[in-house]
Write an enzyme that holds these catalytic residues in place. Structure first.
Site, PDB file in Angstrom:
ATOM      1  N   GLU A 103       0.541  -1.225   0.259  1.00  0.00           N
ATOM      2  CA  GLU A 103       0.130  -0.117   0.073  1.00  0.00           C
ATOM      3  C   GLU A 103       1.093   1.293   0.084  1.00  0.00           C
ATOM      4  O   GLU A 103       1.604   1.148   1.000  1.00  0.00           O
ATOM      5  CB  GLU A 103      -0.983  -0.141   0.861  1.00  0.00           C
ATOM      6  CG  GLU A 103      -2.044  -0.706   0.729  1.00  0.00           C
ATOM      7  CD  GLU A 103      -2.242  -1.572   3.009  1.00  0.00           C
ATOM      8  OE1 GLU A 103      -2.315  -0.233   3.628  1.00  0.00           O
ATOM      9  OE2 GLU A 103      -3.144  -2.798   2.270  1.00  0.00           O
ATOM     10  N   GLU A 105      -4.601  -6.155   3.158  1.00  0.00           N
ATOM     11  CA  GLU A 105      -3.168  -7.330   3.370  1.00  0.00           C
ATOM     12  C   GLU A 105      -3.602  -8.435   3.195  1.00  0.00           C
ATOM     13  O   GLU A 105      -2.506  -9.568   1.952  1.00  0.00           O
ATOM     14  CB  GLU A 105      -3.927  -7.210   4.904  1.00  0.00           C
ATOM     15  CG  GLU A 105      -2.635  -5.436   5.712  1.00  0.00           C
ATOM     16  CD  GLU A 105      -3.854  -4.553   5.376  1.00  0.00           C
ATOM     17  OE1 GLU A 105      -5.188  -4.412   5.371  1.00  0.00           O
ATOM     18  OE2 GLU A 105      -3.542  -3.628   5.268  1.00  0.00           O
ATOM     19  N   HIS A 151       0.022   0.985  16.008  1.00  0.00           N
ATOM     20  CA  HIS A 151       1.252   1.825  14.898  1.00  0.00           C
ATOM     21  C   HIS A 151       2.429   1.412  15.603  1.00  0.00           C
ATOM     22  O   HIS A 151       3.488   1.911  15.632  1.00  0.00           O
ATOM     23  CB  HIS A 151       1.607   2.866  14.448  1.00  0.00           C
ATOM     24  CG  HIS A 151      -0.037   3.243  13.696  1.00  0.00           C
ATOM     25  ND1 HIS A 151      -1.539   3.538  14.376  1.00  0.00           N
ATOM     26  CD2 HIS A 151       0.293   3.409  12.310  1.00  0.00           C
ATOM     27  CE1 HIS A 151      -1.788   3.890  13.030  1.00  0.00           C
ATOM     28  NE2 HIS A 151      -1.418   4.090  12.105  1.00  0.00           N
TER      29      HIS A 151
HETATM   30  C1  LIG Z   1      -6.147  -2.633   7.849  1.00  0.00           C
HETATM   31  C2  LIG Z   1      -5.091  -1.535   7.459  1.00  0.00           C
HETATM   32  N1  LIG Z   1      -4.487  -1.515   6.560  1.00  0.00           N
HETATM   33  C3  LIG Z   1      -4.456  -0.330   6.368  1.00  0.00           C
HETATM   34  C4  LIG Z   1      -4.052   1.259   7.589  1.00  0.00           C
HETATM   35  C5  LIG Z   1      -3.242   1.402   6.982  1.00  0.00           C
HETATM   36  N2  LIG Z   1      -3.939   3.166   6.285  1.00  0.00           N
HETATM   37  C6  LIG Z   1      -4.175   3.792   7.200  1.00  0.00           C
HETATM   38  S1  LIG Z   1      -5.918   5.218   7.100  1.00  0.00           S
HETATM   39  C7  LIG Z   1      -5.851   3.856   5.023  1.00  0.00           C
HETATM   40  C8  LIG Z   1      -6.146   4.230   3.772  1.00  0.00           C
HETATM   41  C9  LIG Z   1      -8.100   4.120   4.103  1.00  0.00           C
HETATM   42  O1  LIG Z   1      -8.561   5.324   3.103  1.00  0.00           O
HETATM   43  P1  LIG Z   1      -9.769   5.096   3.023  1.00  0.00           P
HETATM   44  O2  LIG Z   1     -10.868   3.859   3.971  1.00  0.00           O
HETATM   45  O3  LIG Z   1     -10.838   5.214   1.470  1.00  0.00           O
HETATM   46  O4  LIG Z   1     -10.837   5.992   4.466  1.00  0.00           O
HETATM   47  P2  LIG Z   1      -9.707   7.356   3.992  1.00  0.00           P
HETATM   48  O5  LIG Z   1      -8.339   7.820   5.262  1.00  0.00           O
HETATM   49  O6  LIG Z   1      -9.331   8.131   3.000  1.00  0.00           O
HETATM   50  O7  LIG Z   1     -11.053   8.297   5.113  1.00  0.00           O
HETATM   51  C10 LIG Z   1      -4.473   3.330   5.140  1.00  0.00           C
HETATM   52  C11 LIG Z   1      -3.863   2.556   3.861  1.00  0.00           C
HETATM   53  C12 LIG Z   1      -4.859   0.702   8.330  1.00  0.00           C
HETATM   54  N3  LIG Z   1      -4.841   2.203   9.050  1.00  0.00           N
HETATM   55  N4  LIG Z   1      -5.790  -0.607   8.646  1.00  0.00           N
END
Ligand SMILES: Cc1ncc(C[n+]2csc(CCOP(=O)(O)OP(=O)(O)O)c2C)c(N)n1
Ligand SMILES: Cc1ncc(C[n+]2csc(CCOP(=O)(O)OP(=O)(O)O)c2C)c(N)n1
Ligand SMILES: [Mg+2]
Ligand SMILES: [Mg+2]
Lengths: 322, 334, 322, 334
Positions: C29, C60, C129
């Site tokens: 990612e 994942e 984290h």
């Molecule tokens: C399972 C998981 N993988 C990776 C992350 C790291 N991460 C935090 S926010 C995010 C993006 C989320 O995107 P979205 O669902 O569109 O929500 P937004 O932040 O755009 O509101 C990622 C990859 C996470 N929090 N949880």
């Protein structure tokens, strides 16, 4: 008192819980009409209805996640994972939600629930129907992990788990489901969580074990007339440190027996606790008789599982040490 | 100005919550740059859709939200202090600073504690909805998540289960176009609301920049849920006007952006709607903004003065009954 | 040789691998345009293309599963999980597929790949984290688990991992990403998997540690002029048993330091191995200085992480024992 | 009888594979009852769809199958011994009896080793398809799974990724109506092939009882994949004529059943198709059946005589380089 096997004892515990409290809900794959692939929930759906004994779609993360949501909303769920080997898709829900909700919400949200699952080998299940994954749970703060070795403890621990107030991972040694039999009270009683049991007194060596290996160990100890102090841990997280240290202080010689792989199996933690807190009581090395660090084979599972030869070798080795 | 009407009050309340959230957002981002706050996920751009959704909910309904849901919480009535104290991780934070900023919780307002792993609130919401249905309660569950979160296992599990058991739950996808650096077009090939069909639940798209449209769509979904007609997936499209978080540098991956105060800014869109209906004029808007500004400054300063929690709290509340190991470990630590 | 931090060293390793072999593929990612949230893959997508440095959707289990499929089909994938805390939805793919494919197919199918992920606390990441989940991997037969403590080892271990022939879980101590600096060869070299390093010689106490705690331990040892033998494990599965036993035989006194929770942390296995194989060399208890058995807090992470006070207390305690 | 034609040969080969599989199925189930086999998941009822799918594949195409894919393997050319030896877990089994029966593997015929956790082969198939596309190979991947498996995380992950990356993979859902005791109507609210739309890939339904229909549908999907037009989800509907496995007692949950030899039995349906086209007559069918019966008996008896693997093999092959722990442990064990 009724003579029961472990399947019947667990069934009787759930029957009791369902009859007593409408907020108790069972959910899992094939637990309804089919009564569970091991028949542990047999007859409960027809007695309590499809909305209380729920046949779930094939999605472990959904089973666990939904159960957590139910627990957060006033229900008392008992979720079943058909084989412990299939629990890993739900691991994130277990580690990151179930185990951490109380902590992360300052106690505002709690998850009183039980997650039951059969584990261990000896039923010709191969790689994917024989795993003993207790380490994955016992390393996870926020969880409580129990495993019975007989019908009495099975029912008593399940009844205690449902009142524990926090999520309990309830590991059922499937090899003992029908082979382990004993007297079980018909009504309610408790086997306390966090308390091991000294199931045989002795002075020459401590054998610390739990779950599926307990009958094996007892048989060998009897057959060879070993003067062993045998501890059935019953709870794997938190371990009963007093029971462990007492027996070590008594005998000074320790053999730990479990079928999970050796590396970072429960034996590692037990051994480390002893090496930390009772080193001066030790009269020899702490030996572990465990499953090897390989997947669980279909053929030759009798070689994978700790057996008489290996247990006796370890016992003799510590007893004649020095 | 027209007479006070129910709708007028509602709309002004909605608009005020948006402005409050935006103001707070800016304040936190600025404070983060000054080192007064550790981290934050700005919510700018998603105010209208969240407030629209919140308008459809009752306090006894359960919210399983995510880290960007400040506007929703504020509109729901969660005190601004609850938000700020969480972000500060101070002694008045319910969780005593255990969680990173943006991981809110308010049992009082039925806003479930937020986790980081995205979308893992959705199966919980499904379970909660099952419980409400089983208990024959009339309340429902709203679960929110981002566009990126639609790719997760938990999304699939939750929506399918909601379909199979016909549960009183509304899934609100807050599509801000991005999952950190991945645009939604690279996340999945279809519009997210259309995925509802794969689960036999209703799917609907809302203009998330228009709080009225989002309110109407979510309200209809809420009604269906309350009437026992099952779940809905609402996709509300909007913009992520800021970076993903204060740690993120969107210039690495993003060329266009919706600027604050521009035509597409949901606050500007909302002002237009309120003005069109003659619910507010420029002066009232100014008034709301300056009141809000003052409020945020005051509250922020107040909360900032609250002392940190006792270090011991970092290791409390893991269990109802603390384990002997943890007791021993904490003794060694403190 | 160039002075690099760990992020640069890892980047340089991957740059080298990508340039040398077209079958090397990166997936994860935000690893492309964004260069990864920690910038470890910065610049690689623009250099090698979107089909070789793949920005993955947020799943994942898909990242890991796809990487396994690639490895089975002639590619050499390096998959990234953004934070180790988010790996659990992929746990089934890791435990039941990645780790078991060679075994279950009689060697017909193998999974040569690397799964990189930043772990550990100290960056104000809170519960989700900051986790150090090495136990979940190191308990899983079929996996190999490594963790570097400095830029040189980071690059060398990554290059070795890519030639290992089996799946390697590559744990990157995120706290050291930028703080750890050192000379790194520009070209190819190897740091062998399975070999610990004695990073400071001494005779009075053995301190066994790895990953993020290494610099902390070294600083304390230096500051207090402790005559310590310090072992940086570098590989967590399989452990370097010779290195462990050698140092124990030399000093007789052992302190193990890691930031993962104590119960069933790596320290448990290390302690158990010593209690099994070198009990007679021990001159005191084996002490563990670790993270406590609780989730990782946002505030007060300095209390969660093993620190000078706690490490010195343990060192003094074993050194003055008896 | 018409002249030999390509189609005639193909159809007879298909039919023969079905009969072979059915005969083997019966033999294994009987042997299981006699204690000569430990476990088995009968494939009865799914022969036509699997053989139809296999007809569309080349040997160099990769199959990521599941535990019920015996007909597919046999049609593909996997020797019957490979199947029997796996089930016996004897010394000639490639995996030396490490896996439970029904967990087949044949690298020679590009049939990936089968795991138990359902649908977890699907993300692997997606990765394999990515590799083939990247390597500019013309081959494609076929991944099979049951109806119940559509609820899993891995299904969602794999189909979405196949959509996003436009991969040369065909997902074949073998819908036999049941996931152990759960009927497909309780698994999900919609027809499984319609879920394709949620991923922007093609969805199509085949009559899995008709090998020609399944062949045509899968063949079209394969063509699209080969031409770089992306993934397809094919749902082939059929019946699970037997129990879930030899450990299962379907009378607990199931009232109706498709009997062997009845109108709906895919072998009967196939006979009709071949007879209609005048590719076979009753005598030929008898012939095929008796030849097959003889073959199965012979091979089964031969394989049964093969000695068990050496116990040491149970602990070999975990790694390329065995760990010191395992070496030490095995020394203690043997
Ligand atoms: C399972 C998981 N993988 C990776 C992350 C790291 N991460 C935090 S926010 C995010 C993006 C989320 O995107 P979205 O669902 O569109 O929500 P937004 O932040 O755009 O509101 C990622 C990859 C996470 N929090 N949880
Ligand atoms: C992840 C997982 N959960 C549970 C099981 C136990 N189990 C084995 S087969 C099966 C049903 C599968 O149904 P379906 O996908 O329809 O395939 P079928 O057996 O009908 O061909 C279940 C629940 C499993 N193998 N994997
Ligand atoms: Mg987004
Ligand atoms: Mg099925």
């Amino acid at each position: 008192m009724t003579e029961m096997n472990m399947v019947q004892a667990l069934n009787s515990a759930m029957d009791h819980l369902l009859s007593k409290d409408k907020s108790v809900i069972l959910l899992g794959e094939d637990i309804g009409k089919d009564g569970g692939v091991f028949r542990v929930t047999e007859g409960l759906q027809s007695k309590y209805g499809e909305d209380r004994v729920i046949d779930m779609p094939l999605v472990e993360v959904g089973i666990v996640g939904m159960a957590i949501g139910m627990a957060l909303t006033g229900l008392k769920p008992i979720a079943e994972i058909q084989f412990q080997d299939f629990i890993y898709t739900a691991m994130d829900q277990i580690i990151n939600q179930m185990a951490k909700l109380r902590y992360r919400s300052g106690g505002d949200y709690t998850v009183p629930m039980v997650l039951r699952t059969p584990y261990g080998g000896g039923v010709k299940g191969g790689l994917y129907h024989s795993q003993s994954g207790e380490t994955y749970f016992a390393h996870t703060a926020g969880l409580t992990v129990v495993t019975p070795s007989n019908p009495y403890d099975a029912k008593g621990l399940l009844l205690s788990s449902m009142e524990y107030g926090d999520p309990v991972i309830f590991l059922e040694p499937k090899r003992l489901y029908r082979s382990s039999k004993g007297e079980v009270p018909d009504g309610e009683y408790k086997v306390p969580i966090g308390e091991a049991k000294n199931i045989k007194e002795g002075n020459s060596v401590s054998i610390i074990t739990y779950g599926s290996m307990v009958p094996t160990v007892l048989n060998i100890v009897e057959k060879h007339k070993i003067d062993a102090d045998v501890i059935d841990l019953r709870t794997l997280l938190p371990l009963d440190i007093n029971a462990i240290l007492s027996t070590v202080k008594k005998t000074g010689k320790v053999v730990i027996v479990h079928e999970a792989p050796r590396t970072l199996g429960m034996g590692a933690e037990i051994s480390a606790l002893i090496a930390e807190k009772a080193i001066d009581s030790l009269l020899g090395p702490i030996l572990r008789v465990t499953g090897p660090d390989s997947p669980f084979p279909y053929r030759w599972e009798e070689y994978y599982l700790p057996n008489e030869k290996r247990i006796m070798k370890a016992v003799n080795s510590v007893m004649t040490y020095g | 100005m027209p007479e006070d009407s129910e709708e007028r009050n509602k709309f002004i309340k909605a608009y005020t919550a948006m402005v409050l959230s935006r103001t707070l957002d800016r304040k936190i981002v600025t404070s983060q740059r000054q080192g007064r706050v550790g981290f934050y996920t700005p919510t700018m751009g998603q105010e209208a859709l969240q407030v629209g959704a919140s308008m459809a909910m009752e306090t006894a309904d359960l919210i399983y939200g995510y880290y960007r849901d400040v506007p929703l919480m504020l509109h729901r009535g969660v005190p601004i202090e609850t938000i700020i104290n969480q972000i500060m991780g101070n002694d008045s934070d319910r969780a005593k600073g255990r969680q990173m900023p943006s991981h809110f919780s308010s049992k009082e307002f039925n806003f479930m504690s937020v986790q980081s792993p995205v979308a893992t609130n959705l199966p919980l919401a499904t379970g909660a909805a099952y419980a409400l249905k089983y208990q024959k309660k009339k309340n429902i569950v709203l679960a929110t998540f981002g566009d990126g979160s639609s790719s997760t296992p938990d999304f699939h599990a939750a929506l399918n289960l909601a379909g199979v058991f016909e549960l009183p739950v509304v899934f609100l996808c807050e599509n801000n176009g991005w999952a950190i650096s991945l645009p939604v077009e690279r996340q999945t090939k279809v519009e997210i609301w259309t995925k509802a069909e794969a689960y036999g639940i209703k799917g609907v798209k809302a203009d998330g920049n228009n709080f009225v449209d989002t309110y109407e769509k979510v309200n209809e979904a809420v009604k269906r849920a309350r009437e026992g007609k099952g779940a809905t997936l609402v996709e509300a499209t909007s913009f992520r006007m800021g970076p993903h978080s204060t740690s993120d540098d969107p210039t690495k991956y993003r060329t266009e952006n919706v600027e604050e105060g521009s035509e597409k800014d949901p606050i500007v869109v909302s002002e237009k709607i309120l003005k069109q209906r003659k619910y507010v004029d420029d002066k009232m808007i100014e008034n709301i903004k300056s009141r809000t500004h003052k409020l945020v400054e005051e509250k922020f300063n107040e909360c900032e003065k609250i002392s940190p929690p006792n270090p011991s709290t970092a290791f409390e509340g893991v269990y109802k009954n603390t384990t002997w190991m943890l007791k021993e470990e904490v003794e060694d630590i403190l």
